[in-house]
Scaffold this active site. Structure first.
Site, short mmCIF file in Angstrom:
data_model
loop_
_atom_site.label_atom_id
_atom_site.label_comp_id
_atom_site.label_asym_id
_atom_site.label_seq_id
_atom_site.Cartn_x
_atom_site.Cartn_y
_atom_site.Cartn_z
N HIS A 1 33.74 25.92 34.98
CA HIS A 1 34.78 26.79 34.45
C HIS A 1 36.10 26.03 34.38
O HIS A 1 36.49 25.37 35.34
CB HIS A 1 34.96 28.03 35.33
CG HIS A 1 35.70 29.11 34.63
ND1 HIS A 1 35.08 30.05 33.86
CD2 HIS A 1 37.04 29.37 34.52
CE1 HIS A 1 35.98 30.86 33.33
NE2 HIS A 1 37.18 30.47 33.72
N ASP B 1 37.44 41.97 36.08
CA ASP B 1 38.09 40.80 35.49
C ASP B 1 38.28 40.98 33.99
O ASP B 1 39.32 40.62 33.45
CB ASP B 1 37.29 39.52 35.76
CG ASP B 1 37.99 38.32 35.11
OD1 ASP B 1 39.18 38.11 35.43
OD2 ASP B 1 37.38 37.66 34.26
N ARG C 1 46.60 40.97 31.77
CA ARG C 1 47.51 39.90 32.21
C ARG C 1 48.03 39.10 31.04
O ARG C 1 49.18 38.66 31.01
CB ARG C 1 46.79 38.98 33.21
CG ARG C 1 46.60 39.61 34.58
CD ARG C 1 45.60 38.81 35.41
NE ARG C 1 45.94 37.42 35.49
CZ ARG C 1 45.05 36.42 35.44
NH1 ARG C 1 43.76 36.66 35.35
NH2 ARG C 1 45.45 35.16 35.51
N SER D 1 40.14 35.73 39.23
CA SER D 1 39.54 35.90 37.91
C SER D 1 38.38 34.91 37.71
O SER D 1 37.26 35.30 37.35
CB SER D 1 40.63 35.68 36.85
OG SER D 1 40.08 35.45 35.60
N LYS E 1 34.01 35.95 38.19
CA LYS E 1 33.01 35.88 37.11
C LYS E 1 31.89 34.94 37.48
O LYS E 1 30.73 35.17 37.15
CB LYS E 1 33.56 35.31 35.81
CG LYS E 1 34.86 35.73 35.33
CD LYS E 1 35.05 35.22 33.89
CE LYS E 1 36.23 34.29 33.85
NZ LYS E 1 37.48 34.97 33.69
N1 URA Z 1 40.68 31.34 33.30
C1 URA Z 1 40.19 32.51 33.77
O1 URA Z 1 39.00 32.78 33.67
N2 URA Z 1 41.03 33.35 34.35
C2 URA Z 1 42.33 33.09 34.49
O2 URA Z 1 43.02 33.89 35.04
C3 URA Z 1 42.84 31.87 33.99
C4 URA Z 1 41.98 31.01 33.41
#
Ligand code: URA
Length: 446
Positions: free
Chosen positions: A82, A161, A168, A183, A187
């Protein structure tokens, strides 16, 4: 306990309990907490921060706010990656098929653009026909049959999320360390990864602008992941300038395709090889032609094997298989000239001789948003065609002569193009003395 009391406690710098955080997240997902209270909560966290303990509670509450995925009927060990977000970051499009072509399954739930940072789903949707809405059964079948699948977060997985991310984006509460950590990690935990490679970006085009902040975010996420039994590695990648040359959805798809053909910008290729190698290492896979013993797989061979997939066509073949499986038009990926393109393409010319000392990646990202390639308001459509493509000389360290193009703006209208050129001109700084290009990766935390 009322939601307003939780917001007030955080606003005044208090430490929230697990029960308070769970109540807020459950209420928000159930639709009982309205967006305006959630926005106030996020703003309070933005200004007051959270302790590591609160961030862990937040992550768990978000991760378990819906279903969780168990992929072990498909593969024994699931590796995920990620990115914390950046400008020109099309890494998943390349790294997914690289790693999958070496036998490590990659099943990813990705997100959309957030503030100045692009989103993998928006990029993939620039390929006509590509479907991001898969059921869990379809997701698993493709993971089993193709080895790589990248879909949107389903409503059932970490729904907290999904809602907070979109909120956000339009309430100025993106660049908060606990909210980013919660966040990303929620996930990943919900999506069933056994091991996670975090691609944490640092610099003006990242949510963390300094190395200490980026390391803090990486270590916090690693701590949360390990606490929940996951194997974690983090790379700290440079985002002082855009990654590669292209920023903008279809333009980035074209650049990813170039890279999958063994070409593409050197910094982006190196970034992909480094991320892919970490995914291979953490999976401790046995890659044919390297060590015979799983677990003795060395970093050097991971890099060699990862790079080879770009040069020998195996990552490209896997990419085609993946895109076709999700409905993407192969005629377009085989001929990227058929991707959406903008009617107006104009250069930004160097105002003087010298060396490029700065290309503010955040300004490049916001320019792409202003051109229509990102969202001003939750749910806005994005224009896949628009964006910015830098020249190699237009990156930090590049030697330029007055009047040479630094980059090209791809715009829908003359007015948007002129505004973009003015904004980008101010994003540059020059030096008379040579300037060193920043490292692609600042640090690897294993
Ligand atoms: N990537 C994400 O998945 N969440 C965030 O808050 C920032 C970057």
């Amino acid at each position: 306990m009322r939601i307003v009391d939780i917001i007030t406690k955080k606003r005044d710098g208090g430490e929230l309990s697990r029960a308070e955080i769970e109540l807020f997240i459950r209420g928000y997902v159930a639709g009982e907490v309205p967006d305006y209270q959630a926005a106030a909560f996020c703003m309070a966290v933005f200004f007051r921060g959270m302790t590591p303990q609160e961030t862990t509670h937040l992550t768990e509450a978000m991760a378990f706010s819906g279903d969780t995925l168990d992929l072990h009927d498909v593969a024994a060990f699931i590796v995920d990656k990620h990115s914390s977000g950046g400008v020109g970051d099309k890494t998943t499009l390349v790294v997914g098929p690289m790693v999958a072509s070496l036998g490590v399954p990659v099943g990813k739930m990705s997100g959309r653009g957030l503030s100045f940072s692009g989103g993998t789903l928006d990029k993939l949707e620039a390929i006509p026909g590509y479907r991001v809405d898969l059921t869990i059964a379809q997701f698993k079948r493709q993971l089993r049959e193709v080895g790589v699948v990248v879909a949107g977060q389903t409503h059932e997985l970490a729904p907290a999320d999904g809602k907070l991310y979109a909120l956000r984006d339009v309430t100025g509460t993106v660049d908060s360390l606990p909210l980013i950590a919660g966040s990303i990690m929620s996930k990943k935990i919900a999506a069933g990864a056994d091991a996670i490679v975090l691609d944490v970006k640092v610099g003006k085009g990242a949510f963390m602008e300094t190395l200490p902040e980026a390391v803090e975010l990486a270590e916090l996420m690693a701590q949360i992941g390990r606490g929940l039994g996951r194997k974690m590695t983090a790379l700290i990648g440079d985002m002082s300038q855009p990654l590669g040359l292209a920023a903008g959805n279809a333009l980035e798809v074209a650049e990813a395709i170039e890279t999958l053909h063994g070409r593409g910008p050197a910094d982006f290729r190196q970034h992909c090889v480094d991320v892919a190698a970490e995914m291979l290492l953490i999976a401790r896979v046995h890659v044919p032609g390297t060590s015979e013993v799983p677990g003795t797989f060395e970093a050097e061979s991971a890099h060699t094997q990862a790079a080879a997939t770009l040069d020998n066509g195996t990552a490209w073949a896997k990419f085609r298989q993946w895109i076709a499986a999700q409905g993407g038009d192969l005629a377009v990926v085989d001929d990227p000239g058929r991707l959406a393109h903008a009617p107006i393409i104009e250069p930004l010319l160097a105002p003087r001789d010298g060396y490029v000392a700065k290309v503010d990646a955040r300004e490049v990202g916001f320019t792409v948003v202003d051109l229509g390639g990102g969202r001003a308001v939750k749910g806005d459509p994005v224009d896949p065609a628009v964006g910015v493509v830098l020249e190699e000389r237009g990156k930090i360290g590049g030697k330029v002569a007055a009047g040479e193009p630094l980059l090209w703006v791809h715009a829908r209208t003359d007015v948007a193009c002129a505004a973009a050129l003015a904004r980008l001109a101010a994003a540059y700084a020059f030096s008379d003395a040579p300037v060193a290009a920043p490292p692609v990766i600042h640090r690897v935390i294993r």
